[in-house]
Design a protein around this motif. Structure first.
Motif, PDB file in Angstrom:
ATOM      1  N   MET A   1      65.329  32.403  59.466  1.00  0.00           N
ATOM      2  CA  MET A   1      65.212  31.610  60.690  1.00  0.00           C
ATOM      3  C   MET A   1      64.439  32.394  61.743  1.00  0.00           C
ATOM      4  SD  MET A   1      68.267  29.978  63.024  1.00  0.00           S
ATOM      5  CE  MET A   1      67.912  29.282  64.639  1.00  0.00           C
ATOM      6  N   LYS A   2      63.620  31.691  62.513  1.00  0.00           N
ATOM      7  CA  LYS A   2      62.914  32.284  63.635  1.00  0.00           C
ATOM      8  C   LYS A   2      63.488  31.720  64.931  1.00  0.00           C
ATOM      9  CE  LYS A   2      58.579  32.800  61.042  1.00  0.00           C
ATOM     10  NZ  LYS A   2      58.704  34.259  60.887  1.00  0.00           N
ATOM     11  N   LEU A   3      63.177  32.377  66.051  1.00  0.00           N
ATOM     12  CA  LEU A   3      63.672  31.910  67.342  1.00  0.00           C
ATOM     13  C   LEU A   3      62.500  31.817  68.314  1.00  0.00           C
ATOM     14  CD1 LEU A   3      66.246  31.162  68.989  1.00  0.00           C
ATOM     15  CD2 LEU A   3      66.163  33.499  69.861  1.00  0.00           C
ATOM     16  N   PRO A   4      61.784  30.698  68.312  1.00  0.00           N
ATOM     17  CA  PRO A   4      60.733  30.526  69.305  1.00  0.00           C
ATOM     18  C   PRO A   4      61.330  30.418  70.702  1.00  0.00           C
ATOM     19  CG  PRO A   4      61.094  28.492  68.106  1.00  0.00           C
ATOM     20  CD  PRO A   4      61.915  29.538  67.422  1.00  0.00           C
ATOM     21  N   MET A   5      60.554  30.742  71.704  1.00  0.00           N
ATOM     22  CA  MET A   5      61.049  30.693  73.070  1.00  0.00           C
ATOM     23  C   MET A   5      61.537  29.299  73.428  1.00  0.00           C
ATOM     24  SD  MET A   5      61.810  32.338  75.770  1.00  0.00           S
ATOM     25  CE  MET A   5      61.015  33.920  75.454  1.00  0.00           C
ATOM     26  N   SER A   6      60.904  28.267  72.874  1.00  0.00           N
ATOM     27  CA  SER A   6      61.335  26.898  73.178  1.00  0.00           C
ATOM     28  C   SER A   6      62.768  26.657  72.731  1.00  0.00           C
ATOM     29  CB  SER A   6      60.398  25.894  72.510  1.00  0.00           C
ATOM     30  OG  SER A   6      60.375  26.083  71.103  1.00  0.00           O
ATOM     31  N   ALA A   7      63.162  27.253  71.580  1.00  0.00           N
ATOM     32  CA  ALA A   7      64.531  27.078  71.080  1.00  0.00           C
ATOM     33  C   ALA A   7      65.520  27.820  71.965  1.00  0.00           C
ATOM     34  CB  ALA A   7      64.628  27.573  69.644  1.00  0.00           C
ATOM     35  N   LEU A   8      65.133  29.025  72.405  1.00  0.00           N
ATOM     36  CA  LEU A   8      66.014  29.775  73.300  1.00  0.00           C
ATOM     37  C   LEU A   8      66.225  29.010  74.604  1.00  0.00           C
ATOM     38  CD1 LEU A   8      66.019  33.564  73.982  1.00  0.00           C
ATOM     39  CD2 LEU A   8      65.981  31.989  75.909  1.00  0.00           C
ATOM     40  N   ILE A   9      65.154  28.470  75.158  1.00  0.00           N
ATOM     41  CA  ILE A   9      65.264  27.718  76.409  1.00  0.00           C
ATOM     42  C   ILE A   9      66.157  26.490  76.209  1.00  0.00           C
ATOM     43  CG2 ILE A   9      63.970  26.325  78.070  1.00  0.00           C
ATOM     44  CD1 ILE A   9      61.633  28.297  77.688  1.00  0.00           C
ATOM     45  N   VAL A 166      80.000  41.419  69.062  1.00  0.00           N
ATOM     46  CA  VAL A 166      79.041  40.728  69.925  1.00  0.00           C
ATOM     47  C   VAL A 166      77.638  41.253  69.649  1.00  0.00           C
ATOM     48  CG1 VAL A 166      78.356  40.221  72.296  1.00  0.00           C
ATOM     49  CG2 VAL A 166      80.786  40.252  71.667  1.00  0.00           C
ATOM     50  N   ALA A 167      76.800  40.385  69.108  1.00  0.00           N
ATOM     51  CA  ALA A 167      75.415  40.709  68.801  1.00  0.00           C
ATOM     52  C   ALA A 167      74.526  39.949  69.791  1.00  0.00           C
ATOM     53  CB  ALA A 167      75.105  40.355  67.346  1.00  0.00           C
ATOM     54  N   SER A 168      73.383  39.457  69.339  1.00  0.00           N
ATOM     55  CA  SER A 168      72.490  38.736  70.244  1.00  0.00           C
ATOM     56  C   SER A 168      71.386  38.054  69.454  1.00  0.00           C
ATOM     57  CB  SER A 168      71.863  39.695  71.262  1.00  0.00           C
ATOM     58  OG  SER A 168      70.853  39.045  72.022  1.00  0.00           O
ATOM     59  N   ASP A 169      70.857  36.982  70.033  1.00  0.00           N
ATOM     60  CA  ASP A 169      69.698  36.333  69.439  1.00  0.00           C
ATOM     61  C   ASP A 169      68.453  37.206  69.486  1.00  0.00           C
ATOM     62  OD1 ASP A 169      70.729  34.017  68.447  1.00  0.00           O
ATOM     63  OD2 ASP A 169      69.857  32.681  69.937  1.00  0.00           O
ATOM     64  N   VAL A 170      68.456  38.267  70.268  1.00  0.00           N
ATOM     65  CA  VAL A 170      67.264  39.131  70.289  1.00  0.00           C
ATOM     66  C   VAL A 170      67.041  39.811  68.947  1.00  0.00           C
ATOM     67  CG1 VAL A 170      67.428  39.502  72.786  1.00  0.00           C
ATOM     68  CG2 VAL A 170      68.464  41.167  71.227  1.00  0.00           C
ATOM     69  N   HIS A 171      68.044  39.769  68.051  1.00  0.00           N
ATOM     70  CA  HIS A 171      67.802  40.360  66.734  1.00  0.00           C
ATOM     71  C   HIS A 171      66.692  39.610  65.997  1.00  0.00           C
ATOM     72  CE1 HIS A 171      70.053  37.108  64.649  1.00  0.00           C
ATOM     73  NE2 HIS A 171      69.514  37.576  63.539  1.00  0.00           N
ATOM     74  N   TYR A 172      66.457  38.334  66.366  1.00  0.00           N
ATOM     75  CA  TYR A 172      65.368  37.574  65.754  1.00  0.00           C
ATOM     76  C   TYR A 172      63.999  38.165  66.098  1.00  0.00           C
ATOM     77  CZ  TYR A 172      68.616  33.709  64.738  1.00  0.00           C
ATOM     78  OH  TYR A 172      69.647  32.928  64.259  1.00  0.00           O
ATOM     79  N   VAL A 297      77.491  27.907  63.936  1.00  0.00           N
ATOM     80  CA  VAL A 297      77.055  28.879  62.941  1.00  0.00           C
ATOM     81  C   VAL A 297      75.579  28.655  62.643  1.00  0.00           C
ATOM     82  CG1 VAL A 297      77.329  29.673  60.564  1.00  0.00           C
ATOM     83  CG2 VAL A 297      79.346  29.119  61.938  1.00  0.00           C
ATOM     84  N   ARG A 298      74.813  29.760  62.654  1.00  0.00           N
ATOM     85  CA  ARG A 298      73.383  29.670  62.392  1.00  0.00           C
ATOM     86  C   ARG A 298      72.959  30.730  61.379  1.00  0.00           C
ATOM     87  NH1 ARG A 298      70.818  28.731  68.483  1.00  0.00           N
ATOM     88  NH2 ARG A 298      71.649  26.613  68.754  1.00  0.00           N
ATOM     89  N   GLU A 299      71.791  30.535  60.830  1.00  0.00           N
ATOM     90  CA  GLU A 299      71.203  31.505  59.911  1.00  0.00           C
ATOM     91  C   GLU A 299      70.674  32.686  60.702  1.00  0.00           C
ATOM     92  OE1 GLU A 299      67.257  30.869  57.722  1.00  0.00           O
ATOM     93  OE2 GLU A 299      68.742  30.308  56.193  1.00  0.00           O
ATOM     94  N   VAL A 300      70.780  33.877  60.132  1.00  0.00           N
ATOM     95  CA  VAL A 300      70.246  35.067  60.781  1.00  0.00           C
ATOM     96  C   VAL A 300      68.728  35.097  60.631  1.00  0.00           C
ATOM     97  CG1 VAL A 300      72.367  36.382  60.526  1.00  0.00           C
ATOM     98  CG2 VAL A 300      70.648  36.457  58.706  1.00  0.00           C
ATOM     99  N   SER A 301      68.108  36.152  61.129  1.00  0.00           N
ATOM    100  CA  SER A 301      66.652  36.218  61.162  1.00  0.00           C
ATOM    101  C   SER A 301      66.043  36.284  59.766  1.00  0.00           C
ATOM    102  CB  SER A 301      66.201  37.445  61.957  1.00  0.00           C
ATOM    103  OG  SER A 301      66.488  38.641  61.244  1.00  0.00           O
ATOM    104  N   ASP A 302      64.787  35.888  59.681  1.00  0.00           N
ATOM    105  CA  ASP A 302      64.061  35.967  58.412  1.00  0.00           C
ATOM    106  C   ASP A 302      64.026  37.395  57.891  1.00  0.00           C
ATOM    107  OD1 ASP A 302      63.594  33.265  58.523  1.00  0.00           O
ATOM    108  OD2 ASP A 302      61.517  33.435  59.178  1.00  0.00           O
ATOM    109  N   TYR A 303      63.862  38.362  58.790  1.00  0.00           N
ATOM    110  CA  TYR A 303      63.824  39.759  58.338  1.00  0.00           C
ATOM    111  C   TYR A 303      65.161  40.172  57.741  1.00  0.00           C
ATOM    112  CZ  TYR A 303      63.732  44.826  58.289  1.00  0.00           C
ATOM    113  OH  TYR A 303      63.833  46.139  57.890  1.00  0.00           O
ATOM    114  N   ALA A 304      66.264  39.778  58.377  1.00  0.00           N
ATOM    115  CA  ALA A 304      67.582  40.140  57.854  1.00  0.00           C
ATOM    116  C   ALA A 304      67.815  39.571  56.465  1.00  0.00           C
ATOM    117  CB  ALA A 304      68.670  39.665  58.807  1.00  0.00           C
ATOM    118  N   LEU A 305      67.184  38.450  56.173  1.00  0.00           N
ATOM    119  CA  LEU A 305      67.349  37.800  54.869  1.00  0.00           C
ATOM    120  C   LEU A 305      66.310  38.241  53.846  1.00  0.00           C
ATOM    121  CD1 LEU A 305      68.081  34.151  56.071  1.00  0.00           C
ATOM    122  CD2 LEU A 305      69.738  35.811  55.221  1.00  0.00           C
TER     123      LEU A 305
END
Length: 339
Positions: A1-9, A166-172, A297-305
């Motif tokens: 999964m990726k996290l574009p800025m539009s999704a974060l907003i 406690v982690a963060s979406d910045v891991h994406y 619940v969401r999928e972690v980053s593409d790199y983590a997978l």
């Protein structure tokens, strides 16, 4: 999964419903990093559910006592306990865990919320870089030291304790670990925390992002080794909130962050709500090793997978256990008996 800025907003602008509430009668909650911000707000929610024990763990006795008084005034819950722990010190983490083991109480929910966001090198114990030490060495040490208590709770009370990191979406936003870090013969964790490497690599600019990726790695590795245990480990992203976490940023970044807060930040109470959801959502929804983000619940980053990410995660787990076994003589037996 990726996290574009539009999704974060979009996440920041969503309307969130009421906080998830369950009956915590007879149960024990420990929250580390409890005296301010998201941690304190989460404690307020937990307190409103009347747990038998709510332990607020933090570094400062004066700030902790002030938080206890504020919690009592705002919720009417007057039996919260202050326990001191400094995650910049192996000795302090070990002392906290030893005290809890001697206490012998049940442990249903453990929330590990303490963390650092530094953009310049600051040493912790034994010249470890402070944010790696606190976020990725001391936090896992405390989790492992408290596992036996959680396992006993599961067995004695027929419940499934929940461990929340406690982690963060910045891991994406970590597309990959630095190749020099991965190739280092001294190990990934030691290299990330090495002052000389950081000085020659400019490695502090994405430091917080990397430490949050390692939080996700830790939870996923722990879950892999907890498959036979009745404990659920979950990483959580509470969202981008007003917070003191970024108080140590350089002035120009604090100014930029302040402007971003005004445009997008959630109240700390909403971030606390997301932490509570990760801690209390039904076991049919939140599974061992999951990543919870803003109350789903969401999928972690593409790199983590990815193949490289999975390999890095496995190496970091092995390195971490070696580090912690050297630091605390109890860890080897805990790993053998509980993982």
């Amino acid at each position: 999964m990726k996290l574009p800025m539009s999704a974060l907003i979009a996440d920041q602008r969503r309307k969130y419903g009421p906080v998830l509430r369950v009956d915590l009668t007879g149960k024990t909650v420990i929250l580390v990093g409890a005296n301010t911000g998201l941690g304190f707000e989460a404690c307020k929610y937990f307190a409103s559910m009347k747990p038998a024990r709510l332990i607020m763990a933090c570094r400062s006795e004066s700030k902790g006592n002030a938080a206890l008084a504020k919690l009592a005034a705002e919720t009417g819950y007057k039996t919260a306990e202050l326990w001191l722990v400094d995650l910049a010190s192996f000795k302090s983490v070990t002392a906290f865990a030893d005290k809890w083991e001697a206490d012998g109480g049940r442990l249903d929910i453990l929330v590990l919320n303490a963390g650092l966001n530094h953009m310049k090198y600051e040493p912790a114990q034994d010249n470890w870089e402070a944010s790696v030490f606190v976020n990725n060495v001391a936090t896992p040490l405390l989790a492992l030291r408290l596992l036996p208590s959680m396992n006993r709770t599961a067995e004695r009370y027929s419940v499934r304790p929940r461990l929340v990191v406690v982690a963060s979406d910045v891991h994406y936003w970590v597309s990959a670990l630095d190749k020099r870090v991965v190739a280092s013969k001294t190990g990934i964790i030691h290299t990330l925390a090495d002052q000389k490497f950081l000085a020659c690599s400019g490695g502090m600019s994405d430091r917080y992002f990397v430490t949050k990726l390692l939080n996700v790695f830790f939870v996923r590795s722990l879950a892999d080794h907890l498959k036979s245990a009745k404990i659920t480990a979950v990483a959580v992203n509470p969202g981008y909130c007003y917070s003191e976490l970024r108080r140590s940023l350089p002035l120009h970044l604090r100014i930029a962050d302040r402007l971003m807060e005004m445009a997008l930040a959630l109240p700390a109470a909403v971030g606390g709500q997301h932490i509570v959801w990760a801690a209390l959502a039904d076991d049919s929804i939140v599974k061992n090793g999951d990543y919870a983000s803003v109350s789903e619940v969401r999928e972690v980053s593409d790199y983590a997978l990815s193949k490289d990410g999975v390999a890095a995660q496995a190496r970091i787990w092995d390195e971490l256990l070696d580090i912690l076994k050297d630091a605390d003589g109890s860890v080897a037996g805990i790993v053998q008996d509980n993982l």
